[in-house]
Write an enzyme that holds these catalytic residues in place. Structure first.
Site, PDB file in Angstrom:
ATOM      1  N   ASN A  69       0.794  -1.153   0.174  1.00 46.91           N
ATOM      2  CA  ASN A  69      -0.047  -0.027  -0.021  1.00 46.91           C
ATOM      3  C   ASN A  69       1.134   1.441   0.133  1.00 46.91           C
ATOM      4  O   ASN A  69       1.333   1.484   0.956  1.00 46.91           O
ATOM      5  CB  ASN A  69      -0.842  -0.070   1.031  1.00 46.91           C
ATOM      6  CG  ASN A  69      -1.686   1.045   1.358  1.00 46.91           C
ATOM      7  OD1 ASN A  69      -1.859   2.101   0.512  1.00 46.91           O
ATOM      8  ND2 ASN A  69      -2.295   1.303   2.731  1.00 46.91           N
ATOM      9  N   HIS A  84     -10.195   1.415   4.594  1.00 47.91           N
ATOM     10  CA  HIS A  84      -8.591   1.330   5.318  1.00 47.91           C
ATOM     11  C   HIS A  84      -9.027   2.355   6.434  1.00 47.91           C
ATOM     12  O   HIS A  84      -9.555   3.381   6.475  1.00 47.91           O
ATOM     13  CB  HIS A  84      -7.810   1.755   4.398  1.00 47.91           C
ATOM     14  CG  HIS A  84      -6.226   1.923   5.038  1.00 47.91           C
ATOM     15  ND1 HIS A  84      -5.962   2.961   5.772  1.00 47.91           N
ATOM     16  CD2 HIS A  84      -5.184   1.104   4.819  1.00 47.91           C
ATOM     17  CE1 HIS A  84      -4.702   2.431   6.126  1.00 47.91           C
ATOM     18  NE2 HIS A  84      -4.239   1.424   5.843  1.00 47.91           N
ATOM     19  N   GLU A 131      -6.304  -5.029  10.536  1.00 51.61           N
ATOM     20  CA  GLU A 131      -5.261  -3.822  10.716  1.00 51.61           C
ATOM     21  C   GLU A 131      -5.636  -3.222  11.916  1.00 51.61           C
ATOM     22  O   GLU A 131      -6.332  -2.277  12.056  1.00 51.61           O
ATOM     23  CB  GLU A 131      -5.420  -2.870   9.427  1.00 51.61           C
ATOM     24  CG  GLU A 131      -4.863  -3.423   7.982  1.00 51.61           C
ATOM     25  CD  GLU A 131      -4.251  -2.401   7.368  1.00 51.61           C
ATOM     26  OE1 GLU A 131      -3.005  -2.728   7.092  1.00 51.61           O
ATOM     27  OE2 GLU A 131      -4.857  -1.431   7.051  1.00 51.61           O
ATOM     28  N   GLY A 164       2.541  -1.112   4.483  1.00 53.89           N
ATOM     29  CA  GLY A 164       2.693   0.336   4.118  1.00 53.89           C
ATOM     30  C   GLY A 164       3.921   0.964   3.833  1.00 53.89           C
ATOM     31  O   GLY A 164       4.439   0.860   3.269  1.00 53.89           O
TER      32      GLY A 164
HETATM   33  P1  PGA Z   1       2.185   0.609   8.133  1.00 55.91           P
HETATM   34  O1  PGA Z   1       0.652   0.367   7.154  1.00 55.91           O
HETATM   35  O2  PGA Z   1       2.613  -0.977   7.487  1.00 55.91           O
HETATM   36  O3  PGA Z   1       3.080   1.764   7.463  1.00 55.91           O
HETATM   37  O4  PGA Z   1       1.977   0.330   9.406  1.00 55.91           O
HETATM   38  C1  PGA Z   1      -0.068  -0.544   6.867  1.00 55.91           C
HETATM   39  C2  PGA Z   1      -1.389   0.032   6.356  1.00 55.91           C
HETATM   40  O5  PGA Z   1      -1.750   1.277   6.560  1.00 55.91           O
HETATM   41  O6  PGA Z   1      -2.069  -0.521   5.419  1.00 55.91           O
END
Ligand code: PGA
Length: 252
Positions: free
Chosen positions: A15, A93, A162, A229
């Site tokens: 992402n 999200h 998440e 992310g």
């Molecule tokens: P991160 O984001 O890996 O930077 O924690 C994950 C996401 O928001 O999908």
């Protein structure tokens, strides 16, 4: 696109949020390229969808509107995405829920419209730090899943757990999610799916996934992959994550 593989194929999603595609993402040996044994999909900004697609990556959008057309300035519909040979879309999200006030009803409408258009919806669910500290995490996740009951029968659905508190490096009150935190919630989510879909629907984990924790997270039996992310913005880190997921799932 219909998910027809018999088992829960491991899955890693990049992402890229509101960032440019990483330098080197489109080269032939790019770590963002999907292979037979593991699905690797990228989620660039709308502006970079075509370019990623035309370089042979499997692409998804970071959001989409359920209505097929109309007076919705700035929005793009699920139908429009499908017409552009986009394969997937993130729905709900936590950054969309927070900054764009998308609630469970809106997220469900997006996921239903995505499936109708022929896209894979990746529905993101997860509790906030406050909700977890109050012991409400399972209730919140169950309510978020109940909102999408009509589509829990579809193997094209992917669920991303998440925990909001673990995204972008976690927060001071709660350390980042451990593999057992993830497994506990993933097993709970799977138990809420219709019995005949429990071994088909993939449940991936997102929230500070990185090379250092990818192996341990994906060794958990109910963690089918990762939504990455920050660490997906560096091709080398992302490549290490993909290798760790393959290792954890016994793919050579
Ligand atoms: P991160 O984001 O890996 O930077 O924690 C994950 C996401 O928001 O999908």
């Amino acid at each position: 696109m219909i998910y027809s593989k018999p088992m829960r194929t491991p899955f890693v999603a990049a992402n890229w949020k509101m960032h440019e595609p990483p330098v080197g993402a489109f080269v032939p040996e790019s770590p963002y390229r999907s292979v037979e044994a593991i699905d690797i999909w990228v989620f660039p900004s709308f502006l970079d969808l075509h370019s990623a697609r035309d370089h042979g990556l499997i692409v998804g959008a970071q959001c989409g509107r359920p209505d097929s057309q109309g007076a919705f300035t700035g929005d793009i519909s699920m139908r429009m995405l499908a017409d552009q040979r986009i394969q997937a879309v993130l729905c709900g999200h936590s950054e969309r829920r927070l900054h764009h006030k998308e609630d469970d009803i809106m997220v469900a409408a997006q996921a239903i419209a995505a499936l109708e258009a022929g896209l894979h919806p990746i529905v993101c669910i997860g509790e906030t730090a406050q909700q977890r500290l109050e012991g409400k995490n399972k209730n919140i996740v169950r309510a978020q899943l109940e909102a999408i009951i009509p589509i829990l029968t579809s193997s094209d659905l992917i669920i991303a757990y998440e925990p909001v508190w673990a995204i972008s490096g976690g927060n001071a009150d709660l350390p980042a999610a451990t593999p057992s935190d993830a497994q506990e919630m993933h097993a709970y989510i799977r138990s809420l799916l219709p019995t005949e879909r429990q071994e088909k629907i993939r449940i991936i984990y997102g929230g500070s996934a990185k090379p250092e924790n990818a192996l341990a997270l994906c060794r958990e039996p109910d963690v089918d992959g990762l939504l990455v992310g920050g660490a997906s913005l560096d091709p080398a880190s992302f490549g290490h994550i993909v290798e760790a997921v393959m290792d954890a799932k016994g793919i050579s």
